[in-house]
Scaffold this motif. Structure first.
Motif, PDB file in Angstrom:
ATOM      1  N   HIS A  10       0.842  -1.189   0.000  1.00  0.00           N
ATOM      2  CA  HIS A  10       0.000   0.000   0.000  1.00  0.00           C
ATOM      3  C   HIS A  10       0.880   1.242   0.000  1.00  0.00           C
ATOM      4  CE1 HIS A  10      -3.909  -1.908   0.704  1.00  0.00           C
ATOM      5  NE2 HIS A  10      -3.170  -2.867   1.228  1.00  0.00           N
ATOM      6  N   ASP A  11       0.387   2.273  -0.659  1.00  0.00           N
ATOM      7  CA  ASP A  11       1.072   3.559  -0.705  1.00  0.00           C
ATOM      8  C   ASP A  11       1.297   4.018   0.734  1.00  0.00           C
ATOM      9  OD1 ASP A  11       1.274   6.537  -0.691  1.00  0.00           O
ATOM     10  OD2 ASP A  11       1.060   6.299  -2.856  1.00  0.00           O
ATOM     11  N   LEU A  13       1.902   6.848   1.826  1.00  0.00           N
ATOM     12  CA  LEU A  13       1.336   8.160   2.102  1.00  0.00           C
ATOM     13  C   LEU A  13      -0.187   8.141   2.186  1.00  0.00           C
ATOM     14  CD1 LEU A  13       3.503  10.342  -0.309  1.00  0.00           C
ATOM     15  CD2 LEU A  13       3.809  10.012   2.156  1.00  0.00           C
ATOM     16  N   THR A  14      -0.821   7.366   1.303  1.00  0.00           N
ATOM     17  CA  THR A  14      -2.286   7.426   1.190  1.00  0.00           C
ATOM     18  C   THR A  14      -2.989   6.138   1.572  1.00  0.00           C
ATOM     19  OG1 THR A  14      -2.275   6.683  -1.100  1.00  0.00           O
ATOM     20  CG2 THR A  14      -2.071   9.072  -0.724  1.00  0.00           C
ATOM     21  N   ASP A  15      -2.259   5.065   1.740  1.00  0.00           N
ATOM     22  CA  ASP A  15      -2.790   3.736   2.036  1.00  0.00           C
ATOM     23  C   ASP A  15      -3.562   3.128   0.861  1.00  0.00           C
ATOM     24  OD1 ASP A  15      -2.696   1.631   3.875  1.00  0.00           O
ATOM     25  OD2 ASP A  15      -4.750   2.008   4.523  1.00  0.00           O
ATOM     26  N   ALA A  16      -3.490   3.745  -0.324  1.00  0.00           N
ATOM     27  CA  ALA A  16      -4.080   3.164  -1.544  1.00  0.00           C
ATOM     28  C   ALA A  16      -3.159   2.035  -2.008  1.00  0.00           C
ATOM     29  CB  ALA A  16      -4.188   4.232  -2.632  1.00  0.00           C
ATOM     30  N   LEU A  35       4.618   3.430  -3.320  1.00  0.00           N
ATOM     31  CA  LEU A  35       3.791   4.543  -3.783  1.00  0.00           C
ATOM     32  C   LEU A  35       2.919   4.144  -4.966  1.00  0.00           C
ATOM     33  CD1 LEU A  35       6.557   7.309  -3.821  1.00  0.00           C
ATOM     34  CD2 LEU A  35       4.737   7.064  -2.122  1.00  0.00           C
ATOM     35  N   THR A  36       1.859   4.911  -5.166  1.00  0.00           N
ATOM     36  CA  THR A  36       1.099   4.803  -6.405  1.00  0.00           C
ATOM     37  C   THR A  36       1.961   5.422  -7.498  1.00  0.00           C
ATOM     38  OG1 THR A  36       0.065   6.971  -6.105  1.00  0.00           O
ATOM     39  CG2 THR A  36      -1.139   5.041  -5.225  1.00  0.00           C
ATOM     40  N   ASN A  39       2.021   9.274  -7.063  1.00  0.00           N
ATOM     41  CA  ASN A  39       2.887   9.779  -6.001  1.00  0.00           C
ATOM     42  C   ASN A  39       4.360   9.546  -6.321  1.00  0.00           C
ATOM     43  OD1 ASN A  39       0.867  10.855  -4.437  1.00  0.00           O
ATOM     44  ND2 ASN A  39       0.639   9.047  -3.160  1.00  0.00           N
ATOM     45  N   ARG A  92      -0.042   2.563  10.061  1.00  0.00           N
ATOM     46  CA  ARG A  92       0.069   2.600   8.607  1.00  0.00           C
ATOM     47  C   ARG A  92       1.524   2.491   8.213  1.00  0.00           C
ATOM     48  NH1 ARG A  92      -3.131   7.521   6.118  1.00  0.00           N
ATOM     49  NH2 ARG A  92      -1.319   7.273   4.821  1.00  0.00           N
TER      50      ARG A  92
END
Length: 108
Positions: A10-11, A13-16, A35-36, A39, A92
């Motif tokens: 998961h990213d 920074l964003t948890d995506a 990262l995605t 990002n 996270r």
């Protein structure tokens, strides 16, 4: 019956869901961040002028995800164990390797 383990990144920074892992160094320390693609591109753009002006040192290092310390542990289980043992870790991002090592040393 067999067991299937799925490792999801998961990213940080964003948890995506992460698309890539970016490695970079600063002040003699090496870092990796999941990262995605968006990002990752933002990070590359932010560092771009410094990379262009800097000198390359050494070769390219490749990270193999299969060797990741979290590849064979459940991060949620590690976090729950760590909280019960008084470790202070984020809910996270990456679980610190030292915490995973302590988790394993405890027989988990």
């Amino acid at each position: 019956m067999g067991t299937k383990t799925i490792v999801l990144f998961h990213d940080d920074l964003t948890d995506a869901p992460a698309d890539t892992t970016v490695s970079f160094g600063l002040d003699g320390r090496d870092y990796e961040i999941d990262l995605t693609d968006t990002n990752a591109e933002e990070l590359r753009q932010a560092l771009g002028k410094y990379v262009e002006a800097g000198r390359k040192v050494g070769g390219v290092r490749r990270r193999r995800r299969a060797s990741s310390p979290v590849a064979d542990v459940d991060p949620k289980a590690v976090r729950a164990w760590a909280a019960a043992k008084g470790y202070e870790i984020s809910n996270r991002g990456r679980v610190p390797a030292a915490v995973i090592e302590a988790y394993r040393a405890a027989g988990n």
